[in-house]
Motif scaffolding. Structure first.
Motif, short mmCIF file in Angstrom:
data_model
loop_
_atom_site.label_atom_id
_atom_site.label_comp_id
_atom_site.label_asym_id
_atom_site.label_seq_id
_atom_site.Cartn_x
_atom_site.Cartn_y
_atom_site.Cartn_z
N TYR A 1 0.83 -1.22 0.00
CA TYR A 1 0.00 0.00 0.00
C TYR A 1 0.86 1.25 0.00
O TYR A 1 0.36 2.36 -0.20
CB TYR A 1 -1.00 0.00 1.16
N PRO B 1 3.66 0.26 -10.49
CA PRO B 1 4.78 -0.42 -9.80
C PRO B 1 6.14 0.01 -10.34
O PRO B 1 7.08 0.26 -9.57
CB PRO B 1 4.49 -1.90 -10.07
N HIS C 1 0.10 3.46 -2.97
CA HIS C 1 -0.53 2.82 -4.13
C HIS C 1 -1.84 3.49 -4.47
O HIS C 1 -2.23 3.53 -5.63
CB HIS C 1 -0.72 1.32 -3.87
N LEU D 1 6.76 3.51 -9.02
CA LEU D 1 7.10 3.54 -7.59
C LEU D 1 8.58 3.24 -7.39
O LEU D 1 9.24 3.87 -6.57
CB LEU D 1 6.26 2.51 -6.83
#
Ligand code: SF4
Length: 384
Positions: free
Chosen positions: A235, A369, A323, A372
């Motif tokens: 998260y 992803p 997220h 990130l």
């Protein structure tokens, strides 16, 4: 008024870990009563400035707050919950190291009102624990987790990966062992070499290297895959939880809510009734902090009203770690700037086209992803 979070810093550790750049200090003797009194005074000072906000969480961090006497935690929890109205499901977390001395106090912390514990496990094999300078062994860590699960409704623990020589298969195997220990929350950090640490000196001398680039990216993606198999969803960049077990306290930072921070070196963000958002910092050295609180009732060394642009930058830097991403309307409200002035829209569009950012159906903007993993390099381009 939104709810508020309270951070309480205990700045002492039994020894200094070679990778650590936190405000932590090793002392032969600590006057627990004097520190408890001083924390209590800072708490009263800030509660008076904050007004009667709903308190959503308390987090004892450090340093090593499990070195604190449980009576000190009990006193501060009692005072905080008397000074503020509390949410019925208030989250009260304490960070602990899994050494036998500290584990012997877990039941005392539970009786004090702590309802979530976060254990600094860091690794599950002797050689890695030794390399990381930890004072516990793997057996103690597992015993600590067993006792923590019996004692607290919620348990989290930390591991450090991307250690020297650690390959993907090794990490997946270690992580599976860790996930089988059934915590509801894990913080999984890549080892980073922070300036001023013992590791920075050793690394500069070539004593070791850590996985980087594609190797680090593979480890990061493997981490999320393994956690998901055990029902823990990523998260935040480094945090994984079962649904509903996310750290509410840390979410307050990442969602750019208000928080109080008391104790040596603690930071604070507090919206004032006149619309200013104050950023506050306290003296870092424990002895100086103690002396200043004794003299003034607080040890604030810096306090400034953040500009709209500062607010936008901070809210984006924190929110894009999640997220769930950010809500542009909230960024605009919290910063008092239109969202189009908070980010470079052309850069945003090109990062979206490259698959690093995505708009969600509910209008939120989030890093993918891949995004990130590259967030540190992407944010300076995006955020104005
Ligand atoms: S125990 Fe935690 S805070 Fe203390 S030196 Fe080690 S990493 Fe830093």
């Amino acid at each position: 008024m939104e709810s508020i979070a309270l951070y309480i810093h205990w700045p002492f550790c039994a020894s200094k870990c070679p990778y650590c750049d936190f405000n932590s200090h090793v002392r032969d003797r600590i006057d627990q009563a004097a520190y408890a009194d001083a924390l209590s005074r800072e708490l009263a000072y800030e509660a008076q400035r904050a007004g009667r906000r709903k308190l959503a969480s308390i987090f004892f961090g450090g340093g090593t707050p499990s070195l604190m006497a449980p009576e000190t935690a009990a006193r501060l929890i009692a005072e905080a919950t008397a000074l503020f109205d509390t949410l019925p499901d208030i989250e009260i977390t304490l960070e602990a190291n899994p050494t036998s001395v500290e584990i012997g106090k877990l039941r005392g912390f539970r009786a004090a009102g702590v309802n979530r514990v976060s254990l600094g496990v860091q690794a599950l094999d002797a050689a890695s624990l030794n390399f990381l300078g930890r004072k516990h062994d793997a057996g103690e860590a597992i015993a600590a987790l067993d006792l923590a699960r019996e004692t607290f409704p919620r348990v989290s623990f930390d591991l450090i990966y991307a250690r020297p020589g650690q390959g993907e298969a090794d990490w997946r195997a270690e992580l599976r062992r860790a996930l089988a220990l059934a915590a509801d929350h894990l913080s999984l950090y890549q080892l980073t070499i922070e300036p001023g640490t013992q590791f920075a000196t050793l690394h500069a001398r070539g004593a070791f290297t850590v996985p980087d680039g594609e190797d680090a990216a593979r480890l990061y993606l493997a981490t999320a895959e393994e956690a998901a198999r055990f029902g823990l969803q990523a998260y935040e960049i480094s945090n994984y939880a079962k649904p509903g077990a996310e750290s509410r306290h840390n979410l307050a930072y990442w969602r750019y809510g208000d928080y109080l921070g008391i104790g040596a070196g603690a930071h604070q963000r507090l919206a004032m009734p006149d619309g200013r958002l104050l950023a506050t910092r306290r003296h870092r050295a424990p002895e100086e902090w103690l002396a200043r609180v004794g003299r003034d009732g607080h040890a604030i060394t810096e306090e400034e009203a953040l500009t709209p642009r500062d607010r936008a930058r901070e809210a984006l830097l924190m929110g894009l770690r999640l997220h769930e991403g950010i809500d542009p309307a909230r960024i605009a409200a919290r910063s008092t700037l239109p969202f189009a002035e908070c980010v470079d829209l052309e850069v945003l569009e090109s990062l979206r086209a490259d698959g690093l950012l995505a708009w969600h159906a509910d209008g939120r903007l989030a890093a993918t992803p891949d995004g990130l993993f590259r967030l540190d390099s992407l944010l300076p381009l995006l955020v104005r």
